[in-house]
Design a protein around this motif. Sequence first.
Motif, mmCIF file in Angstrom:
data_model
loop_
_atom_site.group_PDB
_atom_site.id
_atom_site.type_symbol
_atom_site.label_atom_id
_atom_site.label_comp_id
_atom_site.label_asym_id
_atom_site.label_seq_id
_atom_site.Cartn_x
_atom_site.Cartn_y
_atom_site.Cartn_z
ATOM 1 N N GLU A 255 -35.027 78.940 23.464
ATOM 2 C CA GLU A 255 -33.699 78.644 23.672
ATOM 3 C C GLU A 255 -33.514 77.385 24.239
ATOM 4 O OE1 GLU A 255 -32.271 81.961 26.202
ATOM 5 O OE2 GLU A 255 -32.655 83.409 24.701
ATOM 6 N N ALA A 256 -34.220 76.912 24.958
ATOM 7 C CA ALA A 256 -34.187 75.419 25.869
ATOM 8 C C ALA A 256 -34.143 74.636 24.781
ATOM 9 C CB ALA A 256 -35.238 75.233 26.915
ATOM 10 N N ALA A 257 -35.132 74.581 23.805
ATOM 11 C CA ALA A 257 -35.015 73.568 22.416
ATOM 12 C C ALA A 257 -33.848 73.864 21.702
ATOM 13 C CB ALA A 257 -36.228 73.729 21.901
ATOM 14 N N ARG A 258 -33.400 74.925 21.546
ATOM 15 C CA ARG A 258 -32.257 75.281 20.573
ATOM 16 C C ARG A 258 -31.254 74.855 20.974
ATOM 17 N NH1 ARG A 258 -33.299 78.020 16.025
ATOM 18 N NH2 ARG A 258 -31.215 78.254 15.697
ATOM 19 N N ALA A 259 -30.919 74.883 22.503
ATOM 20 C CA ALA A 259 -29.850 74.289 23.082
ATOM 21 C C ALA A 259 -29.602 72.855 22.794
ATOM 22 C CB ALA A 259 -29.731 74.802 24.606
ATOM 23 N N ALA B 16 -40.457 69.777 19.631
ATOM 24 C CA ALA B 16 -39.302 70.191 20.038
ATOM 25 C C ALA B 16 -38.660 70.688 18.870
ATOM 26 C CB ALA B 16 -38.237 68.952 20.144
ATOM 27 N N VAL B 17 -38.713 70.318 17.543
ATOM 28 C CA VAL B 17 -38.057 70.843 16.214
ATOM 29 C C VAL B 17 -38.965 72.315 16.117
ATOM 30 C CG1 VAL B 17 -38.110 70.635 13.729
ATOM 31 C CG2 VAL B 17 -37.406 68.726 14.874
ATOM 32 N N ARG B 18 -40.354 72.209 16.152
ATOM 33 C CA ARG B 18 -41.218 73.324 16.061
ATOM 34 C C ARG B 18 -40.801 74.495 17.121
ATOM 35 N NH1 ARG B 18 -45.045 75.280 18.979
ATOM 36 N NH2 ARG B 18 -45.501 73.203 19.951
ATOM 37 N N LEU B 19 -40.513 74.232 18.288
ATOM 38 C CA LEU B 19 -40.076 74.973 19.359
ATOM 39 C C LEU B 19 -38.730 75.641 18.803
ATOM 40 C CD1 LEU B 19 -40.864 73.463 22.750
ATOM 41 C CD2 LEU B 19 -41.924 75.323 21.932
ATOM 42 N N ALA B 20 -37.840 74.772 18.472
ATOM 43 C CA ALA B 20 -36.492 75.283 18.067
ATOM 44 C C ALA B 20 -36.757 76.185 17.035
ATOM 45 C CB ALA B 20 -35.672 74.209 17.821
ATOM 46 N N HIS B 21 -37.307 76.200 15.963
ATOM 47 C CA HIS B 21 -37.439 76.773 14.837
ATOM 48 C C HIS B 21 -38.202 78.076 15.208
ATOM 49 C CE1 HIS B 21 -37.207 73.446 11.707
ATOM 50 N NE2 HIS B 21 -36.253 74.209 11.575
ATOM 51 N N VAL C 211 -35.178 64.023 22.164
ATOM 52 C CA VAL C 211 -36.556 64.015 22.518
ATOM 53 C C VAL C 211 -36.670 64.134 24.255
ATOM 54 C CG1 VAL C 211 -38.840 63.066 22.974
ATOM 55 C CG2 VAL C 211 -37.961 63.228 20.430
ATOM 56 N N ASP C 212 -35.511 63.056 24.654
ATOM 57 C CA ASP C 212 -35.237 63.149 26.106
ATOM 58 C C ASP C 212 -34.855 64.319 26.751
ATOM 59 O OD1 ASP C 212 -36.414 60.543 26.057
ATOM 60 O OD2 ASP C 212 -34.302 59.665 26.346
ATOM 61 N N GLN C 213 -33.867 64.785 25.933
ATOM 62 C CA GLN C 213 -33.277 66.313 26.546
ATOM 63 C C GLN C 213 -34.262 67.428 26.441
ATOM 64 O OE1 GLN C 213 -28.762 66.479 25.436
ATOM 65 N NE2 GLN C 213 -29.779 64.917 23.882
ATOM 66 N N ALA C 214 -34.976 67.457 25.368
ATOM 67 C CA ALA C 214 -35.828 68.451 25.181
ATOM 68 C C ALA C 214 -36.898 68.535 26.226
ATOM 69 C CB ALA C 214 -36.393 68.435 23.486
ATOM 70 N N ARG C 215 -37.266 67.347 26.624
ATOM 71 C CA ARG C 215 -38.423 67.234 27.604
ATOM 72 C C ARG C 215 -37.711 67.773 28.944
ATOM 73 N NH1 ARG C 215 -40.546 61.178 26.272
ATOM 74 N NH2 ARG C 215 -42.020 61.661 24.431
ATOM 75 N N GLU C 216 -36.548 67.461 29.134
ATOM 76 C CA GLU C 216 -36.076 67.606 30.355
ATOM 77 C C GLU C 216 -35.715 69.321 30.535
ATOM 78 O OE1 GLU C 216 -31.945 67.089 32.859
ATOM 79 O OE2 GLU C 216 -32.499 65.430 31.154
#
Length: 391
Positions: A294-298, A285-290, A268-273
């Motif tokens: 690219e930022a969330a998947r990274a 974050a999971v929804r964004l990655a799915h 969560v912390d890294q996804a926010r950043e």
Amino acid sequence: MSLSSQPPAAALVFQTLLTQGPLTRAELGRRTGLSSGAVTKVSTPLLADGWITEMGQPAGERQPGRPATLVAVRPERARFIGVKVTADELIGVAADLTATPLATRRTPLGSRDVGTVVRAIARLVARLADGGGGPAVHSVGVTISGDVDGHTGVVRYSPFLDWRGVRLADLVERATGVPTVIDNDVRALTVAEQWFGSGAGLSSFALVTVGAGIGCGISVGGRLVSGAHGVSGEIGHLPVGGALGSAQVCTCGNTGCVEAIASTQAIVDQAREETGDPGLTLAEAVRLAHSGDEAARAVFTRAGRALGLAIASVANLIGPERIIISGEGVASYDLFADQIRRSFTAQAFGTAAECDLVVRPLPFEAWARGGAAVAAQRLFAPAGAGPQSAS
């Protein structure tokens, strides 16, 4: 009769029946290495006191001479309560001798203060003890994350509760009036998996849990590895940040730990950043990655690499037959599964890469069941040495 007062051979017979029965006496002898006379000798008082019982002949076996009789543990002979403590909730399970759940309850924690938590545990135990009838509760097993010394009953340090030096076993025992043991939650879950789950019958396996923390329980030669000082399997604090270009600070105060990269809060912390959204939740974050962000998947890719390196380290160190991956974090396992496998395969040495990786989602009730399993284990292994191999 107390099982803990019986000779080691009786404990071995009882545990073998508990985890592998029903069995004939002849098969018991083969699996324990005891003579037929020794099996009969140690079985007699167990039968007399109702810990085990004789059943009929094995299905399909009709042999001349004296018929073989199956012997099995009587699950209803004793009752245990397991409690899993999280940062904001208690999960309780009343279970029989085989750690089969008889009743479950959850209760929120309004405070992480030691006294408040102990009183909440006592109320939960009382509610679970009142339900279902049967024998009185033999003992309570409380599990908690962090540095937990099951031998002394002390929580040395639990970062999620911010506890240090808490004599939790004594406090709960005084509050409930029931003998109490405590252990690290991952080790307790490993006991349950060793006896009744995906680790049953294996000479060695490891259980890696992914969630609020990254933990690992290890069983080698039929024994749970608990460490000379009560610490073992802390793969969440392996320093992998250098290999991943990460300097995230861990709850332990060090940088680059697996837990600082792959725990749910770290994600969560890294996804926010990475996304620039300070209010982002894990679900978002999971929804964004799915959805392909690219930022969330990274973030999930980096977490998968960290987990793969950690799991490979376990395979390289102990060469287990199987590594079970569980914990609440596996709900989004698909986002980093490929990276875990690639990192694991690249880092595992030689045939260690052939280790069987099994993903096994387990609810917190299963973790509480681990507490009941630890309590049951102490019934015949009071020193906390862990189950012995019966092979």
